[in-house]
Design an enzyme around this catalytic site. Structure first.
Site, PDB file in Angstrom:
ATOM      1  CB  SER A  61      33.459  32.896  44.197  1.00 20.69           C
ATOM      2  OG  SER A  61      33.615  33.494  44.255  1.00 20.69           O
TER       3      SER A  61
ATOM      4  CD  GLN B 272      42.737  35.318  36.213  1.00 19.37           C
ATOM      5  OE1 GLN B 272      42.844  35.361  35.230  1.00 19.37           O
ATOM      6  NE2 GLN B 272      42.213  35.919  37.161  1.00 19.37           N
TER       7      GLN B 272
ATOM      8  CB  SER C 187      34.719  32.080  36.957  1.00 22.30           C
ATOM      9  OG  SER C 187      34.336  33.459  36.833  1.00 22.30           O
TER      10      SER C 187
ATOM     11  CB  CYS D  87      43.978  43.570  46.133  1.00 20.42           C
ATOM     12  SG  CYS D  87      43.373  41.966  45.068  1.00 20.42           S
TER      13      CYS D  87
HETATM   14  C1  LIG Z   1      38.530  35.181  39.328  1.00 20.12           C
HETATM   15  C2  LIG Z   1      38.567  34.674  40.451  1.00 20.12           C
HETATM   16  C3  LIG Z   1      37.869  33.893  41.277  1.00 20.12           C
HETATM   17  C4  LIG Z   1      36.714  33.756  41.635  1.00 20.12           C
HETATM   18  O1  LIG Z   1      35.885  33.275  41.040  1.00 20.12           O
HETATM   19  P1  LIG Z   1      34.192  34.517  40.501  1.00 20.12           P
HETATM   20  O2  LIG Z   1      33.307  33.896  39.164  1.00 20.12           O
HETATM   21  O3  LIG Z   1      34.597  35.864  40.336  1.00 20.12           O
HETATM   22  O4  LIG Z   1      33.314  34.178  41.910  1.00 20.12           O
HETATM   23  C5  LIG Z   1      38.235  32.433  41.540  1.00 20.12           C
HETATM   24  N1  LIG Z   1      39.756  32.136  41.567  1.00 20.12           N
HETATM   25  C6  LIG Z   1      40.185  32.883  40.776  1.00 20.12           C
HETATM   26  C7  LIG Z   1      42.091  32.065  40.458  1.00 20.12           C
HETATM   27  C8  LIG Z   1      40.288  34.185  40.053  1.00 20.12           C
HETATM   28  O5  LIG Z   1      40.488  34.829  38.794  1.00 20.12           O
END
Ligand SMILES: *Cc1c(COP(=O)(O)O)cnc(C)c1O
Length: 393
Positions: free
Chosen positions: A73, A180, A200, A326
């Site tokens: 994020s 992802q 992430s 969600c």
């Molecule tokens: C989980 C996710 C995020 C956020 O990542 P965090 O590390 O939880 O802040 C952003 N974009 C996508 C596509 C995600 O799946």
């Protein structure tokens, strides 16, 4: 807790024991501040540098193009806000898609309130952005295109290389939220025309609260956190050394076993899809069948409420996710499912199962059996289903 069948790897993953183990000494032994001169500090500094090198190499990037963040994020916020500010002199128009993660969409909304204009591109019913739509949306005042690499709900993989090529040709920067996709499939920032990329750690068996933003050399950006000189003066704050070490370790693990892991996941995914389609009537696979993440299964079941489905699966120890509410507390169905054209009722009856490291075929059998029983039970309680059956007779 009894045996848990964890099928929510798109939400987060278990930290690999090797990762946790690699992190521990950086809490208790090498706890020095990387900015310090003495050797306790340089041990930490060296570990941070090694993680940065490791990550850069996986993307075909330079070491100084990787900036550590507190997760996906933050990386998305940084990419959008800092670019918007740095290029405001050129224009205030940004292009993104309707199926982005909220980390991108809500940041765009924030920018709109501050005088920026955002175009939200539609996707086809397969959940894929058309690069030609990107081309058509670009204007002289466009400064940034941000389209995710792979969608977290329906797993669709976007034509990133083509979108990047369009942006490049038009002289517009291209950011991709690859949270992802990174560490799940090969990505090369040069070959794919990517200027900025978010990732992430906790989406690939790394620690939560860790991640990075790749920023191509030469791109103007702004400091995202103000203070000390960490991260080349752009993201102040003492480095999360154990987290960064864990992130680096998770990257190493993911890239050394990528093909094997991906192959296993695809097998589980395909088995789930095949059995659900064959054995549960009135269901629909959401997202593209081919261009989808190796771990993603997303179905809508007519005459079923996603929330009820989740609660009943949980009673059987199965962790999954739904396309409704969600963001808990909200009654709106997922913006992604609406964007691919599902009616509200259908979107509400959606279920996301994302497989990952440690899942087995036996677990898939368990899940399908549980799902068959639960869907049947819920439909038996649905007046809509009753009407539907009567009409069919
Ligand atoms: C989980 C996710 C995020 C956020 O990542 P965090 O590390 O939880 O802040 C952003 N974009 C996508 C596509 C995600 O799946």
């Amino acid at each position: 807790m009894g045996h848990i069948i964890y099928l929510d790897h798109a939400a987060t993953t278990r930290t690999a024991p090797e990762v946790a183990e690699a992190m521990l000494p950086y809490f208790t032994e090498y706890y020095g501040n990387p900015s310090s001169i003495y050797s306790l500090g340089s041990a930490a500094k060296k570990a941070v540098m090694e993680a940065r090198e490791e990550i850069a190499a996986t993307l075909g990037a330079k070491t100084n193009e990787i900036y550590f963040t507190g997760g996906g994020s933050e990386a998305d916020n940084w990419a959008l806000i800092a670019t918007a500010e740095a290029y405001a002199g050129k224009g205030k128009h940004i292009i993104t898609s309707k199926i982005e993660h909220h980390a991108v969409l809500h940041t765009c909304a924030y920018l709109e309130k501050r005088g920026y204009e955002v175009t939200y591109l539609d996707v086809g019913e397969n959940g894929i952005v058309d690069p030609e739509d990107v081309r058509r949306a670009i204007r002289p005042d466009t400064i940034l295109v941000s389209v995710m690499f792979a969608n977290n709900e329906i797993g669709t993989i976007q034509p990133v290389r083509e979108i990047g090529a369009v942006a490049k040709e038009q002289g517009v920067l291209f950011h991709t939220d690859a949270v992802q996709a990174y560490a799940h499939m090969p990505i090369n920032v040069d070959e794919m025309n990517i200027d900025m990329l978010s990732a992430s750690g906790h989406k690939f068996n790394g620690p939560k609260g860790t991640g990075f933003l790749y920023i191509r050399t030469g791109i103007k950006t702004r400091s995202f956190l103000h203070g000390g000189q960490q991260e080349r003066g752009r993201r102040a704050g003492t480095e999360n050394v154990p987290g960064i070490v864990g992130l680096g370790k998770a990257v190493r693990l993911a890239f050394s076993n990528m093909e094997e892991h991906a192959g296993k996941e695809r097998k589980l995914r395909d088995y789930l899809i095949q059995r659900i389609e064959k054995e549960i009537p009135h269901c629909r696979l959401n997202g593209d069948r081919e261009r989808r993440l190796g771990n993603n299964v997303n179905f809508s079941f007519r005459f079923v409420e996603g929330e009820s489905l989740l609660i009943m699966l949980d009673m059987k120890g199965i962790c999954a996710s739904s396309g409704s509410a969600c963001t808990s507390g909200s009654l709106d169905p997922s913006h992604v499912l609406l964007a691919i054209g599902l009616p509200h009722e259908t979107a509400h009856g959606s279920l996301r199962l994302t497989v990952g490291f440690g899942n087995t075929m036996e677990e898939m059998d368990c899940v399908v059996e549980a799902l068959k029983e639960i869907v049947e039970k819920l439909r038996a309680m649905s007046p809509l289903y009753e009407d539907f059956i009567k009409k069919q007779k």
